[in-house]
Design a protein around this motif. Structure first.
Motif, PDB file in Angstrom:
ATOM      1  N   LEU A  33      -2.149 -10.162   5.900  1.00 38.39           N
ATOM      2  CA  LEU A  33      -0.727  -9.834   5.777  1.00 38.39           C
ATOM      3  C   LEU A  33      -0.283  -9.972   4.320  1.00 38.39           C
ATOM      4  O   LEU A  33       0.380  -9.084   3.762  1.00 38.39           O
ATOM      5  N   ALA A  34      -0.661 -11.093   3.681  1.00 43.52           N
ATOM      6  CA  ALA A  34      -0.289 -11.331   2.287  1.00 43.52           C
ATOM      7  C   ALA A  34      -0.893 -10.272   1.367  1.00 43.52           C
ATOM      8  O   ALA A  34      -0.243  -9.800   0.429  1.00 43.52           O
ATOM      9  N   GLU A  35      -2.146  -9.908   1.642  1.00 42.95           N
ATOM     10  CA  GLU A  35      -2.787  -8.879   0.835  1.00 42.95           C
ATOM     11  C   GLU A  35      -2.033  -7.563   0.936  1.00 42.95           C
ATOM     12  O   GLU A  35      -1.794  -6.881  -0.069  1.00 42.95           O
ATOM     13  N   ALA A  36      -1.638  -7.207   2.154  1.00 36.86           N
ATOM     14  CA  ALA A  36      -0.963  -5.931   2.379  1.00 36.86           C
ATOM     15  C   ALA A  36       0.395  -5.874   1.698  1.00 36.86           C
ATOM     16  O   ALA A  36       0.728  -4.884   1.028  1.00 36.86           O
ATOM     17  N   ILE A  37       1.191  -6.929   1.851  1.00 36.50           N
ATOM     18  CA  ILE A  37       2.521  -6.876   1.230  1.00 36.50           C
ATOM     19  C   ILE A  37       2.434  -7.108  -0.276  1.00 36.50           C
ATOM     20  O   ILE A  37       3.308  -6.675  -1.034  1.00 36.50           O
ATOM     21  N   GLY A  38       1.359  -7.759  -0.729  1.00 36.81           N
ATOM     22  CA  GLY A  38       1.202  -8.029  -2.154  1.00 36.81           C
ATOM     23  C   GLY A  38       0.943  -6.785  -2.975  1.00 36.81           C
ATOM     24  O   GLY A  38       1.174  -6.780  -4.197  1.00 36.81           O
ATOM     25  N   TYR A  39       0.466  -5.717  -2.342  1.00 37.40           N
ATOM     26  CA  TYR A  39       0.252  -4.471  -3.070  1.00 37.40           C
ATOM     27  C   TYR A  39       1.577  -3.802  -3.452  1.00 37.40           C
ATOM     28  O   TYR A  39       1.597  -2.923  -4.315  1.00 37.40           O
ATOM     29  N   ASP A  40       2.650  -4.199  -2.818  1.00 37.92           N
ATOM     30  CA  ASP A  40       3.982  -3.713  -3.183  1.00 37.92           C
ATOM     31  C   ASP A  40       4.372  -4.385  -4.492  1.00 37.92           C
ATOM     32  O   ASP A  40       4.554  -5.600  -4.545  1.00 37.92           O
ATOM     33  N   ASP A  41       4.502  -3.605  -5.579  1.00 38.62           N
ATOM     34  CA  ASP A  41       4.740  -4.228  -6.881  1.00 38.62           C
ATOM     35  C   ASP A  41       6.119  -4.865  -6.983  1.00 38.62           C
ATOM     36  O   ASP A  41       6.390  -5.609  -7.927  1.00 38.62           O
ATOM     37  N   ARG A  42       6.986  -4.598  -6.035  1.00 37.33           N
ATOM     38  CA  ARG A  42       8.262  -5.316  -6.000  1.00 37.33           C
ATOM     39  C   ARG A  42       8.081  -6.740  -5.506  1.00 37.33           C
ATOM     40  O   ARG A  42       8.933  -7.605  -5.739  1.00 37.33           O
ATOM     41  N   ILE A  43       6.980  -6.990  -4.808  1.00 36.80           N
ATOM     42  CA  ILE A  43       6.708  -8.309  -4.230  1.00 36.80           C
ATOM     43  C   ILE A  43       5.638  -9.031  -5.042  1.00 36.80           C
ATOM     44  O   ILE A  43       5.837 -10.165  -5.476  1.00 36.80           O
ATOM     45  N   GLY A  44       4.512  -8.369  -5.268  1.00 39.09           N
ATOM     46  CA  GLY A  44       3.427  -8.972  -6.045  1.00 39.09           C
ATOM     47  C   GLY A  44       2.586  -9.918  -5.212  1.00 39.09           C
ATOM     48  O   GLY A  44       2.998 -10.404  -4.155  1.00 39.09           O
ATOM     49  N   ARG A  45       1.382 -10.218  -5.694  1.00 40.28           N
ATOM     50  CA  ARG A  45       0.420 -10.983  -4.909  1.00 40.28           C
ATOM     51  C   ARG A  45       0.439 -12.480  -5.220  1.00 40.28           C
ATOM     52  O   ARG A  45      -0.080 -13.272  -4.447  1.00 40.28           O
ATOM     53  N   LYS A  46       1.016 -12.857  -6.361  1.00 39.03           N
ATOM     54  CA  LYS A  46       0.993 -14.269  -6.743  1.00 39.03           C
ATOM     55  C   LYS A  46       1.878 -15.103  -5.821  1.00 39.03           C
ATOM     56  O   LYS A  46       2.925 -14.664  -5.365  1.00 39.03           O
ATOM     57  N   PHE A  47       1.434 -16.330  -5.572  1.00 44.01           N
ATOM     58  CA  PHE A  47       2.167 -17.306  -4.753  1.00 44.01           C
ATOM     59  C   PHE A  47       2.311 -16.852  -3.297  1.00 44.01           C
ATOM     60  O   PHE A  47       3.241 -17.251  -2.615  1.00 44.01           O
ATOM     61  N   LEU A  48       1.396 -16.026  -2.836  1.00 43.44           N
ATOM     62  CA  LEU A  48       1.412 -15.598  -1.434  1.00 43.44           C
ATOM     63  C   LEU A  48       0.181 -16.116  -0.689  1.00 43.44           C
ATOM     64  O   LEU A  48      -0.322 -15.457   0.216  1.00 43.44           O
ATOM     65  N   ARG A  49      -0.292 -17.301  -1.041  1.00 43.38           N
ATOM     66  CA  ARG A  49      -1.414 -17.886  -0.316  1.00 43.38           C
ATOM     67  C   ARG A  49      -0.873 -18.971   0.613  1.00 43.38           C
ATOM     68  O   ARG A  49      -0.364 -19.993   0.166  1.00 43.38           O
ATOM     69  N   ALA A  50      -0.965 -18.729   1.906  1.00 44.58           N
ATOM     70  CA  ALA A  50      -0.451 -19.690   2.878  1.00 44.58           C
ATOM     71  C   ALA A  50      -1.305 -20.951   2.893  1.00 44.58           C
ATOM     72  O   ALA A  50      -2.508 -20.905   2.644  1.00 44.58           O
ATOM     73  N   GLY A  51      -0.684 -22.068   3.176  1.00 46.95           N
ATOM     74  CA  GLY A  51      -1.416 -23.333   3.225  1.00 46.95           C
ATOM     75  C   GLY A  51      -0.502 -24.484   3.582  1.00 46.95           C
ATOM     76  O   GLY A  51       0.464 -24.305   4.331  1.00 46.95           O
TER      77      GLY A  51
END
Length: 461
Positions: free
Chosen positions: A261-279
């Motif tokens: 899920l994080a990978e998919a939404i992270g490709y949206d450059d309005r959102i970005g991939r950084k700080f989207l690692r759940a834990g």
């Protein structure tokens, strides 16, 4: 301005490079002092903790921060082969006589029993320094403070300093990431300065001439805006982390995969991939206390409704720790009493020895209080962890921590843990059961070695 490796001109005549002091020599101050010396300035540092000063005088960092000790040894006076540009003192009088630009880098912790920031250390530093400012000087706040503090401190400086209004104040918030602090100081992604007049801006442009020449943006603001930048940035990052952790909770309920899920939404450059690692969430000496202090200050200003979302951000974050405790209980059959739990990681993030508000250590402590026999291993944070939680068990290696364990928890994403051999660990564990609280281990690798593998927000099989 002189460059790295070149001594700054002595102060005291027109055109001389400003001499710099740094007050407070923790993560921020020690790094800032060493970096200013690296940029070519003469620097004098002060701290009220004698043990910290003694280590620094020997060229040793009082905390683990990659690259810091090398920088200190390159510049601390008395260390063989150093430039000698960085010295230390416990004398406020010497500090005032020496410096043209004084950086305030003292701590602003959360008040006991409150959300608000404790400003006593900043106020004490100003009260100690100001009486020794008998000529024009610039005092530069770098500490994270409640908005409105700078205006109050500026008035206090003018009142206490013999130089009066010639003792000016600027606010220059820090944006250091622990484990990247040296890089972030020497090559900042932006420099923000809140000033009351042109002199403060001119001096800080001189101090930061090299990063500016390299392309670091230099933003000039008023005091309130400069004070708000750091807490606004940290609030945004905390919100992004808690968002993906909230999505992890939904994924667990729906049998989805939060990593995909994080990978998919992270490709949206309005959102970005950084700080989207759940834990298990964020911790450390900045994000938790900063968002709470921001909420408290907004309430004082009559704008509490603007930040009500941060209460949920904080709540989600703390809930992740409780969730890891419950997953551990389930993994060992419903009761923690007498169960042996191995905890890999004690620091709040890798490449640091900082255990302040560490989710990993908090989970370990909760498990211990509920009857588990907890053994912790961390590559750099063992001494600090022992000082904070002396009743926990500690091992010298990951293998020793896992020996005899009923369940293994991966709670700080050190590179060393990604390189562990699941088969070797499986030979010493009582039960091959691993809970990945950071979503950085390879499920297939561990399952292939016979481990039951569970990660937050991911399918169990």
């Amino acid at each position: 301005m002189t460059g790295p490796g070149e001594p700054a001109e002595p102060a005291g005549r027109t055109g001389a490079a400003p001499r710099i002091t740094v007050i407070g020599l923790g993560y921020l101050g020690a790094t800032h002092a060493a970096a200013m010396a690296e940029l070519g300035f003469e620097v004098l540092g002060l701290d009220v903790v004698p043990e910290k000063m003694r280590k620094l005088e020997q060229g040793s960092a009082p905390m683990f921060e990659p690259g810091l000790e090398e920088l200190l040894r390159a510049h601390v006076a008395g260390v063989e082969g150093s430039t000698g540009r960085l010295r230390f003192t416990d004398s406020w009088e010497e500090l005032g006589a020496f410096g043209d630009v004084h950086f305030l880098c003292v701590n602003t912790p959360q008040k006991h029993g409150e959300y608000a920031a404790d400003m006593s250390y900043v106020d004490a530093a100003v009260a100690s320094l100001a009486p020794h400012l008998d000529r024009p000087a610039l005092v530069v706040g770098k500490s994270t403070v409640p908005v409105g503090s700078a205006a109050r401190i500026a008035e206090r400086l003018a009142e206490l300093a013999p130089a009066g209004r010639d003792a000016e104040l600027a606010w220059n918030p820090e944006f250091l990431r622990e484990s990247f602090a040296v890089q972030d100081t020497l090559h900042p992604d932006r420099i923000v300065v809140g000033v009351a007049g042109p002199r403060g801006e001119e001096l800080l442009r001189e101090v930061y001439a090299q990063p500016i020449a390299e392309g670091s943006p230099f933003l000039v603001t008023d005091y309130p805006t400069a004070e708000l930048v750091k807490v606004s940035a940290n609030s945004f990052l905390a919100t992004k982390i808690s968002f993906i952790n909230a999505m992890a909770e939904v994924c667990e309920a729906a049998d989805g995969d939060v990593m995909k899920l994080a990978e998919a939404i992270g490709y949206d450059d309005r959102i970005g991939r950084k700080f989207l690692r759940a834990g298990i969430g964020f911790g450390g000496g900045c994000l938790p206390k900063d968002i709470r202090a921001f909420m408290a200050r907004a309430g004082e200003l009559g704008a509490s409704e603007a930040l009500t979302f941060l209460r949920e951000v904080d709540s989600i974050n703390m809930r992740r720790r409780a969730q890891m405790v419950e997953l551990t209980r389930d993994a060992v059959g419903g009761t923690l009493l007498g169960k042996r739990v191995a905890v890999l990681g004690a620091t709040f993030k890798p490449d640091s020895d900082d255990v302040r508000d560490s989710p990993a250590l908090n989970v370990a402590g909760q498990l211990h209080l509920q009857g588990a026999q907890v053994t912790v291993y961390d590559p750099k944070g063992m001494a600090n962890a022992r000082a904070l939680f002396p009743t926990l068990g500690y091992a010298d290696t990951a293998l020793d921590a896992v020996r005899g364990a009923d369940v293994v928890l991966h709670l700080t994403e050190w590179k060393e843990f990604k390189e562990l051999d699941p088969a070797v660990l499986g030979e010493v564990a009582t039960t091959r059961h691993l809970l990945d609280g950071r979503n950085t281990l390879d499920p297939q690798l561990w399952r292939k070695a016979g481990w039951t593998f569970r990660a937050l927000g991911r399918p169990t099989a």
